[in-house]
Design a protein around this motif. Structure first.
Motif, PDB file in Angstrom:
ATOM      1  N   THR A 159      -9.184  -6.118   1.349  1.00  0.00           N
ATOM      2  CA  THR A 159      -9.583  -4.842   0.788  1.00  0.00           C
ATOM      3  C   THR A 159      -8.375  -3.914   0.633  1.00  0.00           C
ATOM      4  O   THR A 159      -7.369  -4.057   1.321  1.00  0.00           O
ATOM      5  N   VAL A 160      -8.527  -2.943  -0.274  1.00  0.00           N
ATOM      6  CA  VAL A 160      -7.494  -1.945  -0.503  1.00  0.00           C
ATOM      7  C   VAL A 160      -7.778  -0.745   0.398  1.00  0.00           C
ATOM      8  O   VAL A 160      -8.914  -0.255   0.440  1.00  0.00           O
ATOM      9  N   GLU A 161      -6.764  -0.272   1.121  1.00  0.00           N
ATOM     10  CA  GLU A 161      -6.954   0.869   2.000  1.00  0.00           C
ATOM     11  C   GLU A 161      -5.723   1.771   1.976  1.00  0.00           C
ATOM     12  O   GLU A 161      -4.644   1.375   1.518  1.00  0.00           O
ATOM     13  N   GLU A 162      -5.883   2.983   2.479  1.00  0.00           N
ATOM     14  CA  GLU A 162      -4.749   3.888   2.604  1.00  0.00           C
ATOM     15  C   GLU A 162      -3.823   3.386   3.703  1.00  0.00           C
ATOM     16  O   GLU A 162      -4.265   2.840   4.721  1.00  0.00           O
ATOM     17  N   ALA A 163      -2.534   3.566   3.486  1.00  0.00           N
ATOM     18  CA  ALA A 163      -1.542   3.081   4.441  1.00  0.00           C
ATOM     19  C   ALA A 163      -0.318   3.978   4.370  1.00  0.00           C
ATOM     20  O   ALA A 163      -0.052   4.607   3.340  1.00  0.00           O
ATOM     21  N   PHE A 164       0.436   4.013   5.453  1.00  0.00           N
ATOM     22  CA  PHE A 164       1.663   4.785   5.484  1.00  0.00           C
ATOM     23  C   PHE A 164       2.834   3.921   5.035  1.00  0.00           C
ATOM     24  O   PHE A 164       3.030   2.816   5.534  1.00  0.00           O
ATOM     25  N   ALA A 165       3.604   4.429   4.082  1.00  0.00           N
ATOM     26  CA  ALA A 165       4.835   3.770   3.649  1.00  0.00           C
ATOM     27  C   ALA A 165       5.890   3.907   4.753  1.00  0.00           C
ATOM     28  O   ALA A 165       5.726   4.696   5.686  1.00  0.00           O
ATOM     29  N   PRO A 166       6.986   3.138   4.657  1.00  0.00           N
ATOM     30  CA  PRO A 166       8.027   3.232   5.694  1.00  0.00           C
ATOM     31  C   PRO A 166       8.581   4.635   5.899  1.00  0.00           C
ATOM     32  O   PRO A 166       9.014   4.983   7.000  1.00  0.00           O
ATOM     33  N   ASP A 167       8.560   5.476   4.848  1.00  0.00           N
ATOM     34  CA  ASP A 167       9.079   6.836   4.996  1.00  0.00           C
ATOM     35  C   ASP A 167       8.006   7.851   5.373  1.00  0.00           C
ATOM     36  O   ASP A 167       8.260   9.065   5.384  1.00  0.00           O
ATOM     37  N   THR A 225      -9.856   2.799  -3.254  1.00  0.00           N
ATOM     38  CA  THR A 225      -9.872   2.519  -1.821  1.00  0.00           C
ATOM     39  C   THR A 225     -11.185   1.828  -1.448  1.00  0.00           C
ATOM     40  O   THR A 225     -12.259   2.242  -1.863  1.00  0.00           O
ATOM     41  N   GLY A 226     -11.084   0.775  -0.669  1.00  0.00           N
ATOM     42  CA  GLY A 226     -12.258   0.007  -0.259  1.00  0.00           C
ATOM     43  C   GLY A 226     -12.591  -1.155  -1.163  1.00  0.00           C
ATOM     44  O   GLY A 226     -13.461  -1.962  -0.831  1.00  0.00           O
ATOM     45  N   ALA A 227     -11.900  -1.260  -2.300  1.00  0.00           N
ATOM     46  CA  ALA A 227     -12.196  -2.348  -3.237  1.00  0.00           C
ATOM     47  C   ALA A 227     -11.764  -3.692  -2.669  1.00  0.00           C
ATOM     48  O   ALA A 227     -10.748  -3.787  -1.966  1.00  0.00           O
ATOM     49  N   VAL A 228     -12.541  -4.732  -2.955  1.00  0.00           N
ATOM     50  CA  VAL A 228     -12.168  -6.101  -2.602  1.00  0.00           C
ATOM     51  C   VAL A 228     -11.248  -6.609  -3.701  1.00  0.00           C
ATOM     52  O   VAL A 228     -11.666  -6.739  -4.854  1.00  0.00           O
ATOM     53  N   LEU A 229      -9.989  -6.867  -3.363  1.00  0.00           N
ATOM     54  CA  LEU A 229      -8.962  -7.096  -4.377  1.00  0.00           C
ATOM     55  C   LEU A 229      -9.295  -8.218  -5.359  1.00  0.00           C
ATOM     56  O   LEU A 229      -9.182  -8.032  -6.573  1.00  0.00           O
ATOM     57  N   PRO A 230      -9.709  -9.424  -4.913  1.00  0.00           N
ATOM     58  CA  PRO A 230      -9.997 -10.476  -5.902  1.00  0.00           C
ATOM     59  C   PRO A 230     -11.193 -10.164  -6.800  1.00  0.00           C
ATOM     60  O   PRO A 230     -11.318 -10.752  -7.871  1.00  0.00           O
ATOM     61  N   VAL A 231     -12.061  -9.238  -6.371  1.00  0.00           N
ATOM     62  CA  VAL A 231     -13.221  -8.870  -7.184  1.00  0.00           C
ATOM     63  C   VAL A 231     -12.810  -7.909  -8.288  1.00  0.00           C
ATOM     64  O   VAL A 231     -13.251  -8.032  -9.433  1.00  0.00           O
ATOM     65  N   VAL A 232     -11.949  -6.928  -7.971  1.00  0.00           N
ATOM     66  CA  VAL A 232     -11.549  -5.950  -8.987  1.00  0.00           C
ATOM     67  C   VAL A 232     -10.398  -6.453  -9.860  1.00  0.00           C
ATOM     68  O   VAL A 232     -10.149  -5.887 -10.924  1.00  0.00           O
TER      69      VAL A 232
END
Length: 277
Positions: free
Chosen positions: A111-119, A86-93
């Motif tokens: 960036t990668v973050e926590e998110a709620f899925a449709p369910d 979480t918090g990583a910059v996607l093209p960097v990692v």
């Protein structure tokens, strides 16, 4: 001479009796002795290869297109982004999978973050935010053709009139040529397709009657399904929530990578899938 020998002997005795400073490692932490501290990195010199910093530390090289191969027939590249911190910059990692096309002065926030899925499950997604014309998250190579890209997208905030989401199709490695799909509201008005060459752009298609679809994508804060089909004869098809919104055949552009970016929008992107047609 005798006085000098006496001073040397006394110094050696004092050194032997002086207390030794030791450091106890934390429980469960292995410490190799001696511990070597790397020197501070200096700016790369002209003779150094790209991505190689002084001191042996390799920095990721982020390209316009990462150059990753198209999946073989019958397979797919799937990324739900759950494996990244979480918090990583996607093209960097993940520079071997994703690149960045900068079209403005600011660094694109990806960036990668926590998110709620449709369910309602707690999941992870890529968060993208930016003003107008700042850049695109990309994947692919210049020789990509006959492929499908699909993902889920949820708009978190659309700042103002003219906010829209953009995707670049058949994007070349220099970022100077592509077809650009857009979806947004006034003055963007619905869904459309531009053709880009350097600083030039030509409007190929605009569907103002799809403004309600665009408003839903940008305002309702629900997940929406996007599918892009890019064929070797130059045919481009785009689907939003299983409804075809673009069907175009271009005489010039028929191969290249894919990119997506915000324009006055903050959105989450999840469940990316790339497969060969």
């Amino acid at each position: 001479m005798r006085k000098r020998l006496w001073l040397l002997a006394a110094g050696a005795l004092l050194g032997a009796c002086a207390p030794r400073i030791t450091a106890e490692p934390l429980p469960g932490v292995r410490v190799d002795v001696p511990i070597q501290v790397p020197p501070p990195a200096s700016p790369p010199q002209p003779s150094q290869p790209a991505g190689q910093a002084q001191g042996g530390v390799t920095a990721p090289v982020i390209k316009v297109l990462p150059g990753n191969p198209l999946p073989p027939a019958g397979s797919a590249f799937v990324d739900d982004f759950s494996s990244y911190p979480t918090g990583a910059v996607l093209p960097v990692v993940a520079p071997d999978r994703y690149g960045v096309l900068r079209t403005g002065g600011n660094w694109q926030k990806i960036t990668v973050e926590e998110a709620f899925a449709p369910d309602g499950r707690l999941d992870k997604a890529v968060r993208m935010e930016g003003g107008y014309g700042e850049g695109f998250l990309t994947t692919g190579a210049e020789d990509w053709t006959d492929y499908r890209v699909s993902f889920r997208l949820k708009t978190l905030e659309a700042c103002c009139t003219g906010s829209h989401i953009r995707a670049r199709l058949f994007l070349n490695g220099a970022g100077s040529r592509a077809l650009e799909f857009f979806i947004g509201w006034d003055p963007i008005n619905g869904v459309g397709l531009y053709k880009l060459a350097g600083d030039q752009r030509f409007l190929l298609l605009q569907r103002r009657e799809l403004n309600p679809t665009a408003n839903a994508v940008l305002r309702d804060r629900n997940w929406h399904d996007f599918v892009f089909e890019l064929r070797g004869d130059g045919t481009v098809r785009v689907f939003v929530d299983r409804t075809e919104v673009v069907n175009w055949k271009d005489p010039d552009y028929n191969r290249g990578g894919f990119g997506i970016g915000p324009a006055g929008v903050t959105f989450q992107l999840d469940d990316l899938k790339v497969e060969r047609l």
